[in-house]
Design a protein around this motif. Structure first.
Motif, PDB file in Angstrom:
ATOM      1  N   LYS A  82       8.248  65.939  31.120  1.00 57.92           N
ATOM      2  CA  LYS A  82       9.368  66.792  30.724  1.00 57.92           C
ATOM      3  C   LYS A  82      10.523  65.954  30.199  1.00 57.92           C
ATOM      4  CE  LYS A  82       8.523  70.693  33.802  1.00 57.92           C
ATOM      5  NZ  LYS A  82       9.033  71.457  34.944  1.00 57.92           N
ATOM      6  N   LYS A  83      10.778  64.824  30.845  1.00 62.82           N
ATOM      7  CA  LYS A  83      11.853  63.935  30.416  1.00 62.82           C
ATOM      8  C   LYS A  83      11.571  63.393  29.011  1.00 62.82           C
ATOM      9  CE  LYS A  83      13.922  59.562  31.773  1.00 62.82           C
ATOM     10  NZ  LYS A  83      13.837  58.449  32.723  1.00 62.82           N
ATOM     11  N   MET A  84      10.324  63.005  28.759  1.00 66.87           N
ATOM     12  CA  MET A  84       9.953  62.469  27.449  1.00 66.87           C
ATOM     13  C   MET A  84      10.037  63.553  26.377  1.00 66.87           C
ATOM     14  SD  MET A  84       9.267  59.834  25.742  1.00 66.87           S
ATOM     15  CE  MET A  84       8.774  58.557  26.830  1.00 66.87           C
ATOM     16  N   ALA A  85       9.619  64.769  26.700  1.00 65.31           N
ATOM     17  CA  ALA A  85       9.703  65.872  25.744  1.00 65.31           C
ATOM     18  C   ALA A  85      11.166  66.175  25.396  1.00 65.31           C
ATOM     19  CB  ALA A  85       9.020  67.115  26.300  1.00 65.31           C
ATOM     20  N   ALA A  86      12.046  66.109  26.392  1.00 67.27           N
ATOM     21  CA  ALA A  86      13.470  66.333  26.136  1.00 67.27           C
ATOM     22  C   ALA A  86      14.036  65.221  25.264  1.00 67.27           C
ATOM     23  CB  ALA A  86      14.229  66.420  27.451  1.00 67.27           C
ATOM     24  N   LEU A  87      13.605  63.992  25.505  1.00 64.84           N
ATOM     25  CA  LEU A  87      14.067  62.860  24.701  1.00 64.84           C
ATOM     26  C   LEU A  87      13.644  63.012  23.247  1.00 64.84           C
ATOM     27  CD1 LEU A  87      15.238  59.827  24.790  1.00 64.84           C
ATOM     28  CD2 LEU A  87      12.833  59.200  24.846  1.00 64.84           C
ATOM     29  N   LYS A 101       5.715  60.856  16.907  1.00 62.83           N
ATOM     30  CA  LYS A 101       6.879  60.915  17.793  1.00 62.83           C
ATOM     31  C   LYS A 101       6.550  60.361  19.176  1.00 62.83           C
ATOM     32  CE  LYS A 101       9.557  64.754  15.972  1.00 62.83           C
ATOM     33  NZ  LYS A 101      10.059  66.104  16.249  1.00 62.83           N
ATOM     34  N   SER A 102       5.304  60.498  19.587  1.00 65.39           N
ATOM     35  CA  SER A 102       4.923  60.025  20.914  1.00 65.39           C
ATOM     36  C   SER A 102       4.964  58.506  21.023  1.00 65.39           C
ATOM     37  CB  SER A 102       3.534  60.538  21.281  1.00 65.39           C
ATOM     38  OG  SER A 102       2.584  60.069  20.346  1.00 65.39           O
ATOM     39  N   ALA A 103       5.080  57.792  19.900  1.00 66.84           N
ATOM     40  CA  ALA A 103       5.165  56.334  19.927  1.00 66.84           C
ATOM     41  C   ALA A 103       6.582  55.853  20.203  1.00 66.84           C
ATOM     42  CB  ALA A 103       4.671  55.752  18.600  1.00 66.84           C
ATOM     43  N   ILE A 104       7.523  56.765  20.343  1.00 63.87           N
ATOM     44  CA  ILE A 104       8.910  56.399  20.620  1.00 63.87           C
ATOM     45  C   ILE A 104       9.137  56.398  22.126  1.00 63.87           C
ATOM     46  CG2 ILE A 104      11.304  57.110  20.337  1.00 63.87           C
ATOM     47  CD1 ILE A 104      10.502  58.179  17.585  1.00 63.87           C
ATOM     48  N   VAL A 105       9.711  55.306  22.606  1.00 66.23           N
ATOM     49  CA  VAL A 105       9.920  55.143  24.038  1.00 66.23           C
ATOM     50  C   VAL A 105      11.388  55.342  24.428  1.00 66.23           C
ATOM     51  CG1 VAL A 105       9.743  53.499  25.942  1.00 66.23           C
ATOM     52  CG2 VAL A 105       8.009  53.540  24.184  1.00 66.23           C
ATOM     53  N   GLN A 106      12.292  54.862  23.587  1.00 67.86           N
ATOM     54  CA  GLN A 106      13.699  54.890  23.919  1.00 67.86           C
ATOM     55  C   GLN A 106      14.508  55.257  22.681  1.00 67.86           C
ATOM     56  OE1 GLN A 106      14.937  51.108  25.367  1.00 67.86           O
ATOM     57  NE2 GLN A 106      16.986  51.759  25.879  1.00 67.86           N
ATOM     58  N   VAL A 107      15.585  56.001  22.876  1.00 69.85           N
ATOM     59  CA  VAL A 107      16.442  56.429  21.765  1.00 69.85           C
ATOM     60  C   VAL A 107      17.883  56.045  22.081  1.00 69.85           C
ATOM     61  CG1 VAL A 107      17.302  58.399  20.462  1.00 69.85           C
ATOM     62  CG2 VAL A 107      14.945  58.381  21.242  1.00 69.85           C
ATOM     63  N   GLU A 108      18.553  55.454  21.097  1.00 66.06           N
ATOM     64  CA  GLU A 108      19.979  55.170  21.226  1.00 66.06           C
ATOM     65  C   GLU A 108      20.708  55.905  20.101  1.00 66.06           C
ATOM     66  OE1 GLU A 108      21.106  51.088  21.355  1.00 66.06           O
ATOM     67  OE2 GLU A 108      19.566  50.586  22.828  1.00 66.06           O
ATOM     68  N   LYS A 109      21.665  56.703  20.464  1.00 62.36           N
ATOM     69  CA  LYS A 109      22.460  57.431  19.484  1.00 62.36           C
ATOM     70  C   LYS A 109      23.482  56.472  18.878  1.00 62.36           C
ATOM     71  CE  LYS A 109      20.638  61.446  20.358  1.00 62.36           C
ATOM     72  NZ  LYS A 109      19.850  62.143  19.400  1.00 62.36           N
ATOM     73  N   PRO A 110      23.794  56.629  17.587  1.00 63.81           N
ATOM     74  CA  PRO A 110      24.828  55.772  16.982  1.00 63.81           C
ATOM     75  C   PRO A 110      26.184  56.081  17.601  1.00 63.81           C
ATOM     76  CG  PRO A 110      24.091  57.431  15.423  1.00 63.81           C
ATOM     77  CD  PRO A 110      23.218  57.548  16.625  1.00 63.81           C
ATOM     78  N   ASP A 111      27.003  55.049  17.758  1.00 62.24           N
ATOM     79  CA  ASP A 111      28.331  55.236  18.370  1.00 62.24           C
ATOM     80  C   ASP A 111      29.234  56.038  17.436  1.00 62.24           C
ATOM     81  OD1 ASP A 111      27.608  53.771  20.571  1.00 62.24           O
ATOM     82  OD2 ASP A 111      28.297  51.863  19.708  1.00 62.24           O
ATOM     83  N   ALA A 112      29.882  57.043  17.993  1.00 63.17           N
ATOM     84  CA  ALA A 112      30.830  57.849  17.216  1.00 63.17           C
ATOM     85  C   ALA A 112      32.189  57.159  17.271  1.00 63.17           C
ATOM     86  CB  ALA A 112      30.930  59.253  17.797  1.00 63.17           C
ATOM     87  N   GLU A 113      32.687  56.757  16.127  1.00 62.31           N
ATOM     88  CA  GLU A 113      33.970  56.035  16.085  1.00 62.31           C
ATOM     89  C   GLU A 113      35.048  56.908  15.514  1.00 62.31           C
ATOM     90  OE1 GLU A 113      33.558  52.280  14.205  1.00 62.31           O
ATOM     91  OE2 GLU A 113      31.888  51.698  15.452  1.00 62.31           O
TER      92      GLU A 113
END
Length: 107
Positions: A46-51, A95-107
């Motif tokens: 569930k955590k991975m699907a949400a990610l 998409k299942s090959a993605i392990v971690q996502v970092e959002k770009p910093d909002a400046e």
């Protein structure tokens, strides 16, 4: 004769108690398997699907192979990821090959 009959009745009652203890142990083992193996795995899914549902173009991602890249296009089950400084290195992947996502910093 009455003594023999009483002893066999006691043995029969003890046998049914043994079967009930076996059933109790089996239920306990199934419960342990559920709480220590199945439930955490479902939580992780569930955590991975949400990610993966929060992916957006421009997000920095880490793949299962250890490469960092930036998402440049998203379809239903695939994404196109751009790797490194070379803007020509664009690879479509699941998409299942993605392990971690970092959002770009909002400046």
């Amino acid at each position: 004769m009455g003594v023999l009959l009483t002893e066999t009745d006691a043995a029969a009652g003890g046998g049914s108690m043994g079967i009930s203890w076996i059933i109790i142990y089996m239920v306990g083992i199934v419960a342990v398997f559920y709480f220590f193996m199945i439930r955490p795995q479902k939580k992780e899914q569930k955590k991975m699907a949400a990610l993966l549902s929060t992916l957006e173009i421009g997000d920095s991602v880490l793949t299962t192979s250890g490469f960092y890249g930036i998402i440049i296009d998203i379809t239903d089950d695939t994404v196109i990821v751009e790797f490194g400084n070379n803007k020509n290195c664009r690879i479509p992947m699941q998409k299942s090959a993605i392990v971690q996502v970092e959002k770009p910093d909002a400046e």
